[in-house]
Write a protein that holds these residues in place. Structure first.
Motif, short mmCIF file in Angstrom:
data_model
loop_
_atom_site.label_atom_id
_atom_site.label_comp_id
_atom_site.label_asym_id
_atom_site.label_seq_id
_atom_site.Cartn_x
_atom_site.Cartn_y
_atom_site.Cartn_z
N HIS A 33 4.40 0.61 1.55
CA HIS A 33 4.45 -0.26 2.72
C HIS A 33 4.08 -1.67 2.25
CE1 HIS A 33 3.68 -1.89 6.60
NE2 HIS A 33 2.38 -1.75 6.57
N PHE A 72 0.86 -1.19 0.00
CA PHE A 72 0.00 0.00 0.00
C PHE A 72 0.89 1.23 0.00
CE2 PHE A 72 -2.69 -3.24 2.05
CZ PHE A 72 -3.78 -3.18 1.21
N VAL A 110 2.94 -5.26 2.63
CA VAL A 110 2.19 -6.02 3.64
C VAL A 110 2.36 -7.52 3.40
CG1 VAL A 110 -0.09 -6.44 4.62
CG2 VAL A 110 0.57 -4.13 3.95
N HIS A 123 -7.35 -14.35 17.18
CA HIS A 123 -6.33 -14.21 18.23
C HIS A 123 -6.63 -15.22 19.34
CE1 HIS A 123 -4.61 -10.60 16.59
NE2 HIS A 123 -5.82 -10.07 16.47
N ARG A 157 0.15 -10.76 14.35
CA ARG A 157 -0.08 -9.55 15.14
C ARG A 157 -0.92 -8.54 14.34
NH1 ARG A 157 2.60 -5.73 12.92
NH2 ARG A 157 4.48 -6.20 11.72
N SER A 158 -1.45 -7.57 15.04
CA SER A 158 -2.25 -6.54 14.40
C SER A 158 -1.40 -5.83 13.35
CB SER A 158 -2.72 -5.54 15.47
OG SER A 158 -3.49 -4.55 14.86
N GLY A 159 -1.97 -5.67 12.15
CA GLY A 159 -1.24 -5.01 11.07
C GLY A 159 -0.39 -5.94 10.24
N SER A 160 -0.41 -7.24 10.56
CA SER A 160 0.43 -8.19 9.81
C SER A 160 -0.16 -8.51 8.43
CB SER A 160 0.64 -9.46 10.62
OG SER A 160 -0.59 -10.08 10.93
N GLY A 161 -1.42 -8.13 8.19
CA GLY A 161 -1.98 -8.32 6.85
C GLY A 161 -3.04 -9.40 6.75
N LYS A 162 -3.63 -9.79 7.88
CA LYS A 162 -4.62 -10.87 7.86
C LYS A 162 -5.86 -10.48 7.07
CE LYS A 162 -4.81 -10.89 12.37
NZ LYS A 162 -3.89 -9.73 12.63
N SER A 163 -6.38 -9.28 7.36
CA SER A 163 -7.58 -8.83 6.63
C SER A 163 -7.24 -8.58 5.16
CB SER A 163 -8.15 -7.57 7.27
OG SER A 163 -8.58 -7.85 8.59
N THR A 164 -6.04 -8.07 4.91
CA THR A 164 -5.59 -7.86 3.53
C THR A 164 -5.60 -9.19 2.78
OG1 THR A 164 -4.20 -6.01 4.23
CG2 THR A 164 -3.62 -7.06 2.14
N GLU A 212 -11.84 -12.58 12.64
CA GLU A 212 -12.04 -12.40 14.09
C GLU A 212 -13.52 -12.48 14.48
OE1 GLU A 212 -9.51 -9.67 16.16
OE2 GLU A 212 -8.41 -9.27 14.31
N1 LIG Z 1 -6.64 0.03 1.75
C1 LIG Z 1 -5.50 0.24 2.41
N2 LIG Z 1 -4.77 1.36 2.16
C2 LIG Z 1 -3.59 1.59 2.81
N3 LIG Z 1 -3.08 0.76 3.73
C3 LIG Z 1 -3.77 -0.35 4.02
C4 LIG Z 1 -5.01 -0.67 3.39
N4 LIG Z 1 -5.46 -1.84 3.89
C5 LIG Z 1 -4.55 -2.23 4.79
N5 LIG Z 1 -3.53 -1.35 4.87
C6 LIG Z 1 -2.35 -1.47 5.73
O1 LIG Z 1 -1.86 -2.79 5.62
C7 LIG Z 1 -1.41 -3.28 6.88
C8 LIG Z 1 -2.12 -4.59 7.19
O2 LIG Z 1 -3.51 -4.31 7.47
P1 LIG Z 1 -4.55 -5.46 7.80
O3 LIG Z 1 -5.84 -4.79 8.03
O4 LIG Z 1 -4.50 -6.49 6.74
O5 LIG Z 1 -3.93 -6.05 9.15
P2 LIG Z 1 -4.55 -7.14 10.14
O6 LIG Z 1 -3.51 -8.21 10.29
O7 LIG Z 1 -5.90 -7.55 9.67
O8 LIG Z 1 -4.65 -6.33 11.51
P3 LIG Z 1 -5.75 -6.43 12.71
O9 LIG Z 1 -5.38 -7.64 13.52
O10 LIG Z 1 -5.52 -5.15 13.48
O11 LIG Z 1 -7.12 -6.51 12.10
C9 LIG Z 1 -1.66 -2.16 7.88
O12 LIG Z 1 -0.45 -1.47 8.09
C10 LIG Z 1 -2.69 -1.30 7.20
O13 LIG Z 1 -2.55 0.05 7.58
#
Ligand SMILES: Nc1ncnc2c1ncn2[C@@H]1O[C@H](COP(=O)(O)OP(=O)(O)OP(=O)(O)O)[C@@H](O)[C@H]1O
Ligand SMILES: [Mg+2]
Length: 224
Positions: A18, A11, A20, A200, A39-46, A167
Motif C-alpha cells: 500500500h 507498507f 502512502v 483538521h 484526509r484520514s489515512g493520507s499519510g500525515k503521521s507517516t 493534531e
Molecule cells: N506501521 C504501519 N504498518 C502498516 N501500515 C501503516 C503503518 N503506518 C501507517 N500505515 C498505513 O498508512 C496509511 C497512512 O497512515 P497515517 O497514520 O500516516 O495517516 P494519517 O493521515 O495520519 O491519518 P489520520 O488523520 O487518521 O491520523 C494508512 O492506510 C495506515 O494504515
C-alpha cells in the motif's frame, strides 16, 4: 532548514503493498510554520515519522540544517530526534509516573543537561505555558488543556530546531483549543523552531505561514 525531498513510503498489508507517500516534497525555513492537512489515512503521521526519523523512507530524503537525517544509522537517528525535534501529540503522551516538572526535565536529562540547570530551565518553561505552581502535580491531576500545555513545555524545553505537532487540538474542546493554538505558534516562533502542524482545524491552518495538503501521496500547496 528543513527539506523534504521526493519521499516514497509503502507498507505491506496482507501480502499487498500500500503506497502512502509517492513523491512528497516540501521545504521550510527556520522559524516557519507549515500546516499539513489531508484526509484520514493520507499519510500525515507517516510523514512526521519520516521527518523525525522514527521511520525511514523507501526513497527520497529528509534534510535538517543540511544533514540527511533519513540516511543516518541508529543510534544517530535517535540522537537527532532527541536533540533537534520536539513533539506534541493528540493524546499528550505524558509519562504518568512522573510529575509535571519531571516530565519536562526528562527531555533535558536525555540530552545530557542535569542538576540545577535542568531544574531552572524546566521551571521557566512550565511557567511559560501558564503552569507555574503546578510543578509537583501528577499528570492525571491536570485537565486536558493543562496536559497539552505541559506537553508543549516538554516539546520545547531543549530548544529543538523542529517542532512536530500531530493534531495537537484533536482531543481538546473548542475553547481550550483556542488557547492552545496561539500558545504553540507563539512559543515556536519565539524559539525560532520550524513548526509542522498536522490539523483538521481550519482556524489553526489559517494561522500558519503556509498550508500543504497531503493528497495522493504528495504535498500540494493549498490556499490559506
Ligand atoms: N506501521 C504501519 N504498518 C502498516 N501500515 C501503516 C503503518 N503506518 C501507517 N500505515 C498505513 O498508512 C496509511 C497512512 O497512515 P497515517 O497514520 O500516516 O495517516 P494519517 O493521515 O495520519 O491519518 P489520520 O488523520 O487518521 O491520523 C494508512 O492506510 C495506515 O494504515
Ligand atoms: Mg495521523
Amino acid at each position: 532548514m528543513l527539506e523534504i525531498q521526493d519521499l516514497h513510503k509503502s507498507f505491506r498489508e496482507g501480502g499487498r503493498t500500500h503506497a502512502v507517500l509517492e513523491g512528497a516534497s516540501a521545504a521550510a525555513a527556520a522559524g516557519e510554520v507549515l500546516a499539513i492537512t489531508g484526509r484520514s489515512g493520507s499519510g500525515k503521521s507517516t510523514l512526521l515519522n519520516l521527518v523525525s526519523a522514527i521511520d525511514t523512507p523507501d526513497a527520497g530524503a529528509v534534510r535538517v540544517a543540511g544533514a540527511e537525517v533519513s540516511a543516518l544509522p541508529e543510534p544517530a537517528r535517535t540522537l537527532y530526534r532527541r536533540a533537534q525535534v520536539g513533539f506534541v501529540y493528540q493524546f499528550f503522551n505524558l509519562i504518568p509516573t512522573l510529575n509535571a516538572l519531571e516530565n519536562v526535565r526528562l527531555m533535558l536529562e536525555l540530552n545530557g543537561v542535569g542538576g540545577a540547570a535542568a531544574r531552572e530551565r524546566s521551571r521557566a518553561m512550565v511557567a511559560r505555558v501558564g503552569l507555574a505552581g503546578r510543578e509537583s502535580s501528577a499528570v492525571d491531576q491536570l485537565s486536558g488543556g493543562e496536559q497539552q500545555r505541559l506537553a508543549i513545555a516538554r516539546a520545547l524545553v531543549h530548544a529543538p530546531r523542529l517542532l512536530l505537532a500531530d493534531e495537537p487540538t484533536g482531543n481538546l474542546d473548542e475553547a481550550t483549543a483556542r488557547e492552545i493554538v496561539p500558545l504553540i505558534l507563539s512559543l515556536a516562533r519565539d524559539a525560532g523552531a520550524t513548526l509542522l502542524i498536522v490539523t483538521h482545524d481550519a482556524a489553526l491552518a489559517a494561522r500558519a505561514d503556509r498550508t500543504l495538503e497531503l493528497r495522493a501521496g504528495r504535498l500540494e500547496p493549498r490556499a490559506p
